[in-house]
Design a protein around this motif. Structure first.
Motif, PDB file in Angstrom:
ATOM      1  N   LEU A 172      -1.855  29.034  -9.664  1.00  0.00           N
ATOM      2  CA  LEU A 172      -2.089  27.980 -10.660  1.00  0.00           C
ATOM      3  C   LEU A 172      -2.047  28.554 -12.076  1.00  0.00           C
ATOM      4  O   LEU A 172      -1.525  27.924 -12.991  1.00  0.00           O
ATOM      5  CB  LEU A 172      -3.428  27.289 -10.405  1.00  0.00           C
ATOM      6  CG  LEU A 172      -3.478  26.404  -9.165  1.00  0.00           C
ATOM      7  CD1 LEU A 172      -4.911  26.004  -8.865  1.00  0.00           C
ATOM      8  CD2 LEU A 172      -2.589  25.192  -9.329  1.00  0.00           C
ATOM      9  N   ASN A 173      -2.587  29.750 -12.245  1.00  0.00           N
ATOM     10  CA  ASN A 173      -2.587  30.382 -13.570  1.00  0.00           C
ATOM     11  C   ASN A 173      -1.177  30.739 -14.043  1.00  0.00           C
ATOM     12  O   ASN A 173      -0.935  30.833 -15.240  1.00  0.00           O
ATOM     13  CB  ASN A 173      -3.473  31.624 -13.572  1.00  0.00           C
ATOM     14  CG  ASN A 173      -4.939  31.275 -13.581  1.00  0.00           C
ATOM     15  OD1 ASN A 173      -5.337  30.212 -14.022  1.00  0.00           O
ATOM     16  ND2 ASN A 173      -5.758  32.171 -13.067  1.00  0.00           N
ATOM     17  N   GLU A 174      -0.246  30.925 -13.097  1.00  0.00           N
ATOM     18  CA  GLU A 174       1.131  31.251 -13.458  1.00  0.00           C
ATOM     19  C   GLU A 174       1.916  30.020 -13.928  1.00  0.00           C
ATOM     20  O   GLU A 174       2.941  30.163 -14.583  1.00  0.00           O
ATOM     21  CB  GLU A 174       1.851  31.893 -12.272  1.00  0.00           C
ATOM     22  CG  GLU A 174       1.335  33.284 -11.953  1.00  0.00           C
ATOM     23  CD  GLU A 174       1.931  33.864 -10.681  1.00  0.00           C
ATOM     24  OE1 GLU A 174       2.794  33.206 -10.053  1.00  0.00           O
ATOM     25  OE2 GLU A 174       1.531  34.974 -10.308  1.00  0.00           O
ATOM     26  N   ALA A 175       1.436  28.840 -13.580  1.00  0.00           N
ATOM     27  CA  ALA A 175       2.124  27.612 -13.991  1.00  0.00           C
ATOM     28  C   ALA A 175       1.902  27.375 -15.482  1.00  0.00           C
ATOM     29  O   ALA A 175       0.882  27.780 -16.047  1.00  0.00           O
ATOM     30  CB  ALA A 175       1.596  26.422 -13.195  1.00  0.00           C
ATOM     31  N   SER A 176       2.859  26.722 -16.098  1.00  0.00           N
ATOM     32  CA  SER A 176       2.729  26.430 -17.526  1.00  0.00           C
ATOM     33  C   SER A 176       1.617  25.407 -17.746  1.00  0.00           C
ATOM     34  O   SER A 176       1.269  24.628 -16.854  1.00  0.00           O
ATOM     35  CB  SER A 176       4.043  25.888 -18.086  1.00  0.00           C
ATOM     36  OG  SER A 176       4.278  24.572 -17.603  1.00  0.00           O
ATOM     37  N   GLU A 177       1.085  25.414 -18.947  1.00  0.00           N
ATOM     38  CA  GLU A 177       0.032  24.458 -19.298  1.00  0.00           C
ATOM     39  C   GLU A 177       0.547  23.025 -19.155  1.00  0.00           C
ATOM     40  O   GLU A 177      -0.167  22.148 -18.674  1.00  0.00           O
ATOM     41  CB  GLU A 177      -0.449  24.715 -20.723  1.00  0.00           C
ATOM     42  CG  GLU A 177      -1.619  23.857 -21.126  1.00  0.00           C
ATOM     43  CD  GLU A 177      -2.160  24.189 -22.497  1.00  0.00           C
ATOM     44  OE1 GLU A 177      -2.846  23.324 -23.059  1.00  0.00           O
ATOM     45  OE2 GLU A 177      -1.904  25.295 -23.005  1.00  0.00           O
TER      46      GLU A 177
END
Length: 87
Positions: free
Chosen positions: A61-66
């Motif tokens: 999830l942290n790797e996905a863009s905002e």
């Protein structure tokens, strides 16, 4: 290129684009559900054997863009709103 062939190509591309948009919506629902799940986890009661799986999910999830996460959470918010009965 004949008009008929061009129309067939346009229809094929339209179908492909519609399929990709459905797939994107499905992936946004998955990401939104995962984000809500991770946000609700209580590490005090989380079984120790699930830490690694929760950490992997959080890292993804942290790797996905905002923007993607915001879209995913918006999809989930809309899904939750439509599922709850009106008072």
């Amino acid at each position: 290129m004949s008009l008929n062939l061009k129309n067939e190509e346009i229809a094929m591309l339209r179908g492909e684009l519609e399929m990709l948009m459905r797939e994107r919506q499905a992936l946004l629902r998955i990401a939104g559900s995962a984000a809500v799940f991770i946000a609700e986890l209580d590490p005090e009661v989380l079984p120790e054997e699930t830490y690694e799986a929760a950490e992997m999910l959080a890292e993804c999830l942290n790797e996905a863009s905002e923007e993607t996460i915001n879209d995913a959470l918006s999809v989930m918010k809309a899904a939750i709103t439509t599922e709850q009965p009106a008072l």
